[in-house]
Structures are given as C-alpha cells and as structure tokens.
Design an enzyme around this catalytic site. Sequence first.
Site, PDB file in Angstrom:
ATOM      1  N   ASP A  49     -47.737  11.827  42.561  1.00 15.01           N
ATOM      2  CA  ASP A  49     -47.281  12.395  43.831  1.00 15.01           C
ATOM      3  C   ASP A  49     -45.773  12.214  44.026  1.00 15.01           C
ATOM      4  O   ASP A  49     -45.219  11.150  43.715  1.00 15.01           O
ATOM      5  CB  ASP A  49     -48.019  11.687  44.981  1.00 15.01           C
ATOM      6  CG  ASP A  49     -47.735  12.328  46.317  1.00 15.01           C
ATOM      7  OD1 ASP A  49     -48.118  13.489  46.500  1.00 15.01           O
ATOM      8  OD2 ASP A  49     -47.115  11.674  47.185  1.00 15.01           O
ATOM      9  N   GLU A  96     -51.334   3.972  25.223  1.00 15.58           N
ATOM     10  CA  GLU A  96     -52.148   2.843  24.730  1.00 15.58           C
ATOM     11  C   GLU A  96     -53.634   3.149  24.833  1.00 15.58           C
ATOM     12  O   GLU A  96     -54.438   2.592  24.112  1.00 15.58           O
ATOM     13  CB  GLU A  96     -51.900   1.603  25.599  1.00 15.58           C
ATOM     14  CG  GLU A  96     -50.655   0.831  25.277  1.00 15.58           C
ATOM     15  CD  GLU A  96     -50.452  -0.261  26.321  1.00 15.58           C
ATOM     16  OE1 GLU A  96     -51.440  -0.882  26.774  1.00 15.58           O
ATOM     17  OE2 GLU A  96     -49.291  -0.461  26.716  1.00 15.58           O
TER      18      GLU A  96
END
Length: 502
Positions: free
Chosen positions: A192, A223
């Site tokens: 956002d 990851e």
Amino acid sequence: MSQTWWRGAAIYQVYLRSFADGNGDGAGDLAGLRSRLTYLKELGIDAIWLNPWYPSPMADGGYDVADYRDIEPVFGTLAEAERFIVEAHELDIKVIIDVVPNHSSTQSAWFKEALENPAARDRFWFADEPLNDWQSIFGGSAWSQVPDGQWYLHLFAPEQPDFNWANPEVHQEFEDVLRFWFERGVDGFRIDSAALLYKSGTGYEDLDEVHDVYRRWREVADEYGERILIGEVWLPDQERFARYLRPDEMHTAFNFDFLSCAWDPADLRRSIELTLDTHTPIGAPPTWVLSNHDVTRPVTRYGRIDTTFAHGGALHGTPSDPELGYRRARAAALLAMALPGSVYVYQGEELGLPEVEDLPNEVRQDPMYARSGGTNPGRDGCRIPLPWSGEEPPFGFGTGTPWLPQPESWRKLTAEAQRTDLGSMLSLYRTGLGLRRKLLGDGTLTWLPMGEQVLAFTRDSGLTCVTNLGADPVPLPAGEVVLASGPVEDGLLPSDTTAWLT
Ligand code: GLC
C-alpha cells in the site's frame, strides 16, 4: 501452475467487507469468502488479492492497521485465515494480501506506547509543532496534536499515523511481518502507498531511499521461493514508476496510467505503448487494471462525456449513459484481458456493477467524505456489498442488513441472474478469462494497422484482439471470431466493441 505464474496471472481483488457475509452481521468475512471459492474458481482466476484483513478500527476501511499479525474479528480468526489459504491453494488459487507500511493505526501497540511514553515516539513522526504545511491526502492538515501538545504526521486520516522509516525498528518490524505471513502460506503482498514511505524537507513522494526497502523485501520474498511483491505506486512519471520494477525490487505494480485513461483510441494507444516501452527493457510484466476499491466503477465512468478517472470526486454525479458505459466496459474488459502481462478484476466488475452515486450522506463511511467537508463523496460507491442472488436486498450477501445499502435495481445484476445468461457480463468474463488462460497472458504483441480509431494487435499465440473506438462499424480482419463484447454481423465490428479472433 508455472514458476512464474504471476507474469500472466488474472488476479481477483476481494474487498472482504463487501464480498460475502457468512455470519449475518452485515459485513463480509472469511466465512463468506470461503463459501464462494468455487465461484472464483469457475470465473477462471489464478490469484486473489485481499484488501487488509487485520484488526482495525476501520477509520479507513482497514488501511488503519492495529495489528499486522492477526485478523480483524469482524472478518474471522487467524486459524480461519490459515484454513482459507489452504483451501484456495487446493483449488490452485494463489493468495495475495495487503501490507500497509506507510502508516499504522492510532490503536496500534506502538502508537499507544508512544502516547504514554514520549521517549518511544521515534517510530512515528512526532514534533513540537508541525514541521511543514502538508495537507492530508484525504483533506485537512497532515498534522494532528496529542494531549501533551506534540504533533504527529499522518498523510491520510488522523487515525493513520505515518511510520518513520529512518528508524531501523520499523524495517525490522515489517520484515518480520512479511515472514509471519509467508510462513502461513501467502503467495505475495500488495504494498500500500508504496512510494510514500520516506519523508524529507522537500516532500514524501518517491524519495530514492524507498528502493532500499523493496530490495530488502525482495530478498526476504526470494527466501521463500516464488512469492511476489506488487506495488501500489501512483506516479505520473513512467520512468520513475519503472524503477520499482527493477529485477531486484518488486515483481509487478498496478498500471494506474491505463486505469486513468479516457475511452479514447489515441490515449489508450499512448498508454499501452508507454507501458510496454517502460516494462520491456527491465523484463517486468505489465499489469492491466480497470478498477479497484478507490476508483469509480468503469460502467459509470465510461458512460460519461469525460471518461477519465482522477482522484477528488470532481466527476461524481455527472450524467452517465448506462448503456454506453456498459458497452464500453465490456469492450475494455476484453482489451485489458488480451494485453501482455497480468490483469486485475475488482469484485463486481465481472457483474458490471455501476458506481452507486446516490448513497444517502449519512451512510457514507469513507474518511474522504468527512475530511473534504462533504465536497468529495468518497469511495463508498464502489464498495457496495455484492449482489449474489434473489430479488431484493441483501441479494444473498448474507442474512443481515449490509453495511452499505444495495440498490433495488441490482436484482438484474446478481451472480445468479447472470450465471446462465450467455450474454451477461459474468459470462463474458468467464469465457474471456478461460480463453485468456490458454491463449494470452505473458508475452509480447504486434500491432496491426487498422486506422486511428481502432486498436488491433496479435499475440504470440496467434489470437488477434480488435477494439473499435470509432463511431462507425469497421470490417474485421480474416479469422474466426471466438469472443466479442457485442454483436458482430457480416464481419463488421460495431462501435465500442472488442472482438477476439483466431
Ligand atoms: C491506498 C489504498 C486506499 C487507502 C490509502 C491509505 O491508496 O488503496 O484505499 O485509503 O492507501 O492507506
């Protein structure tokens, strides 16, 4: 689904509060969403993006987050959210959630701590007096005072204090939040107000430091393997915009240039070409967006004389021809679905819902309305609870009274009424998204010269998309029409219509 599913995905935006209500309290929730997953599967989407589902006082529809690691009780529980993620994955639907790093809620633990203890204020922007004359994006000053006399910065509502990204604790906190949800299986984040995080003496939009945050977030996402970051980046300068999509930053970002375009062949062509020109060199897939929870519904917008979208509500209530708007929204949908990259569908777009412009002022909840002193009606009109079935409100939304009233006229627009009608908007989206999965998505396009009023291109699969934005019918190129947004007779494509040919 391929390893790079997101490059060509169709992503459905769920505004949870207005999607479906499972417990009869008038607000949509996870129970309602879980009960409608088959509808979304049948629609043919690849992923769901949910607006914030965190505990929130709802001063800004959940974009005032009180706790980034839990679920708003009105929506359900954390255990339910985890079940929902599993169920979506069982249907081969990815789950993307919203993260709000620019600001928090005055009800968050950190802000409450800051209020009690002035030594704990560095995570926000506190000062003895306003440091500048910035205005809140929702209207009024961007500074509010706390009882002991200090002031804090909020680019949005006073209930949404801005974080201080110069403080390392803020970085650590958000990296932990990303991990919290990645570990629970979410496939990505919609970020956002992504360009606003840093503030300086000169301003807050798009400061260079912000890119370091997303480089770090990209490492975290990587990851976990094939998790994605999607930016909400409103920047008029496309070169600056594309910097967020460099290979070590976000994966994609919403194309607001395209969303804001007039229904005009030159403007749309300009936007499409600009989008492709800025995305291709950095290898990022474009996105195509016609609507979301902040903007006027396309059916209404495209029926006006001025068909652009701009924030501020200036066009609210200007005359709109519903038939014209509906026809153009159908044509726009097939155009957006045919372009290379990913496409977004905001809930209700597939039902052809119009903006509700005649809401009584006393039911309006968007802070934009109150903070503008009523001059901006706000965004409630595109957030009305969905009509699912039946002849009268609440139209199968739930058993309670919906949190915003639905128009009686929506009986014709329920999912049930449209499901078996082959000419309906819902059928157009279902067929379009189905064909798109086989023949469209990621890749490139080749323009076909068909004159200034017509946008025509062929995709790698051989599918050709032709949109006629002129006043007169135009002859279609050779090929078999596999889908059209309006009637195609004698090989002629009418005004404001899109056809797909193979
Ligand atoms: C984004 C959201 C909008 C919200 C604002 C503040 O623009 O899409 O709904 O009001 O950020 O969080």
